[in-house]
Design an enzyme around this catalytic site. Structure first.
Site, short mmCIF file in Angstrom:
data_model
loop_
_atom_site.label_atom_id
_atom_site.label_comp_id
_atom_site.label_asym_id
_atom_site.label_seq_id
_atom_site.Cartn_x
_atom_site.Cartn_y
_atom_site.Cartn_z
N ASP A 1 34.77 43.98 35.03
CA ASP A 1 35.33 44.68 36.20
C ASP A 1 35.78 43.65 37.23
O ASP A 1 35.13 43.46 38.26
CB ASP A 1 34.28 45.63 36.79
CG ASP A 1 34.82 46.40 37.99
OD1 ASP A 1 36.05 46.62 38.05
OD2 ASP A 1 34.02 46.77 38.87
N CYS B 1 41.59 47.21 38.83
CA CYS B 1 41.79 47.93 40.09
C CYS B 1 43.10 47.52 40.74
O CYS B 1 43.30 47.72 41.93
CB CYS B 1 40.61 47.72 41.04
SG CYS B 1 40.35 46.00 41.46
N1 SAH Z 1 31.91 45.17 39.32
C1 SAH Z 1 31.59 45.14 40.73
C2 SAH Z 1 32.80 44.89 41.58
C3 SAH Z 1 33.55 43.63 41.24
S1 SAH Z 1 34.35 42.92 42.62
C4 SAH Z 1 30.87 46.43 41.12
O1 SAH Z 1 30.96 47.40 40.37
O2 SAH Z 1 30.24 46.46 42.17
C5 SAH Z 1 34.87 41.42 41.96
C6 SAH Z 1 33.81 40.35 41.91
O3 SAH Z 1 34.33 39.30 41.13
C7 SAH Z 1 33.41 39.73 43.24
O4 SAH Z 1 32.03 39.82 43.40
C8 SAH Z 1 33.85 38.26 43.14
O5 SAH Z 1 32.90 37.38 43.73
C9 SAH Z 1 33.89 38.05 41.66
N2 SAH Z 1 34.83 37.04 41.13
C10 SAH Z 1 36.12 36.88 41.44
N3 SAH Z 1 36.68 35.95 40.64
C11 SAH Z 1 35.71 35.53 39.80
C12 SAH Z 1 35.66 34.58 38.72
N4 SAH Z 1 36.74 33.92 38.34
N5 SAH Z 1 34.50 34.42 38.08
C13 SAH Z 1 33.40 35.09 38.45
N6 SAH Z 1 33.39 36.02 39.43
C14 SAH Z 1 34.53 36.21 40.11
#
Ligand code: SAH
Length: 401
Positions: free
Chosen positions: A305, A345
């Site tokens: 996600d 999203c």
């Molecule tokens: N699945 C979560 C929402 C995801 S929001 C839920 O249901 O609550 C996206 C998340 O991805 C954020 O916490 C951000 O810190 C993380 N993120 C963004 N790019 C990333 C990457 N390349 N590797 C790991 N995490 C990442």
């Protein structure tokens, strides 16, 4: 009342009750409306089309409140819309204390998002119209909702396009606590409404968290042991906690943000889930997936996600490659008979394109997969049928055969 006259032919989308008037559609504005002021939108030949909020800096020059000429956009009108929105969400509160009570265009309140977390509301005013009516809206919300206060998180990028500056802080009532505790389908989560993403929590994934919880429970009933699952981009642990609540034996959660992971661990503790079943890893998911494959790791369920990879149509190609990359590498970690829950999203990427990208990843992985379900946001994020732009969250449940 100031008239906004459209160019010939540009009335078509409004006749289909699409609520946005683009700058390129405007022939003439008969006067100088203030930011967010109500204007009367008419066709080139003077026919009434809509009442709308004017925004002179935005490419969406006006957002429609109503397509009914006899309606008057006043306090009573807002009260009626808000009561209607609240009524539609009422039944959700038996399952959860985190509910999106107002969802912009879907509730005929373009640019307004209001989320309820227990005794608090968190509001985002993302367009000039709702900004102009903020006091009235806040007063109605305090009267109609049984809450201690409203916290404002008007810090979304969309405000700049509307010529509005960021506003964050208490809008009405009391200061919310550092973390508001909410309970959703039996699972406790802390929500940081001051610093969290969006208004603090991904309320939109509720049904999919419940699906994850059910998959974990079914797995346990079927196999006599809990599943081993991987939750990528775990943020504050939404899906991870749902899996643990469902009886998963081992859940590995990956995110690049140390703050999000710290909060996720606090959330695990709130529910009494110890470190024996939950691992929280700070890593880049793109790297982690490759490394996990090299180590020969396997999971009964993988969840992907990610954040929005495409912020607009211009970024679709690059975003498609990123989605394909994580899905290809994610698929490779799923055991035979296991599942993949994968999401996007990005509003700019529609569900058909997303499905094509995932199909491409399946082909390259040389695995065989069934699509079990198309997934989306919960009922508190309805899609106004006349405004398809409201659909942004989509997901697929794949079963690997
Ligand atoms: N699945 C979560 C929402 C995801 S929001 C839920 O249901 O609550 C996206 C998340 O991805 C954020 O916490 C951000 O810190 C993380 N993120 C963004 N790019 C990333 C990457 N390349 N590797 C790991 N995490 C990442």
């Amino acid at each position: 009342m100031i008239d906004l006259i459209l160019k010939k032919g540009k009335e078509r989308s409004l006749l289909r009750r699409h609520p946005w008037v683009y700058d390129t559609a405007v022939q003439k504005v008969m006067g100088k409306p203030g930011l967010g002021e109500t204007v009367r939108v008419v066709s080139y030949d003077g026919r009434f089309l809509a009442w709308a909020a004017y925004s002179h800096e935005s490419t969406i020059r006006a957002r429609c409140w109503s397509f009914i000429e006899s309606e008057c956009i006043d306090k009573a009108w807002f009260e009626e819309k808000i009561i209607k929105a609240l009524r539609a969400r009422k039944r959700l509160f038996s399952r959860t204390s985190a509910v999106r009570v107002i969802f912009g265009e879907a509730d005929q309140l373009p640019g307004l998002v209001v989320d309820q977390y227990g005794d608090w509301l968190v509001a985002q005013f993302q367009a000039a119209g709702v900004e102009a009516w903020k006091d009235v809206i806040a007063g109605i919300l305090m009267k109609q909702c049984d809450v201690q206060g409203i916290y404002e998180r008007s810090d979304a990028a969309t405000r700049h396009r509307e010529g509005l500056s960021e506003i964050v802080g208490v809008l009405r009532g009391a200061e919310p606590p550092q973390e508001i505790e909410i309970v959703e389908d039996g699972v406790r989560y802390g929500v940081d409404v001051r610093h969290g993403h969006k208004t603090g929590f991904y309320i939109d994934q509720r049904e999919n968290r419940l699906l994850a919880q059910r998959l974990a429970a079914q797995f346990k009933a079927q196999h006599g042991r809990g599943m081993r699952a991987l939750n990528c981009f775990c943020y504050t642990g939404g899906f991870s906690l749902a899996l643990l609540a469902g009886g998963a034996e081992e859940v590995i959660s990956v995110d690049s943000s140390a703050d999000a992971l710290a909060m996720a661990q606090r959330n695990a503790e709130r529910n009494g889930f110890g470190h024996d079943r939950a691992q929280w890893l700070q890593a880049d998911v793109f790297d982690y997936l490759r490394q996990a494959r090299d180590r020969g790791e396997e999971f009964d369920l993988v969840i992907l996600d990610p954040p929005k990879f495409a912020s607009s149509h211009r970024h679709i190609d690059r975003a498609s490659r990123a989605y394909k990359d994580i899905n290809l590498n994610g698929l490779r970690l799923v055991k035979e008979g296991g599942d993949l829950l994968t999401f996007s999203c990005s509003g700019a990427m529609d569900v058909d394109l997303f499905q094509k990208v995932i199909a491409g990843a399946v082909i390259d992985s040389k695995r065989e997969a069934w699509m079990i379900a198309r997934l989306g946001a919960g009922e508190d994020h309805p899609l106004m049928m006349t405004c398809p732009e409201g659909e942004y969250l989509k997901g697929l449940q794949l079963a690997l055969r």
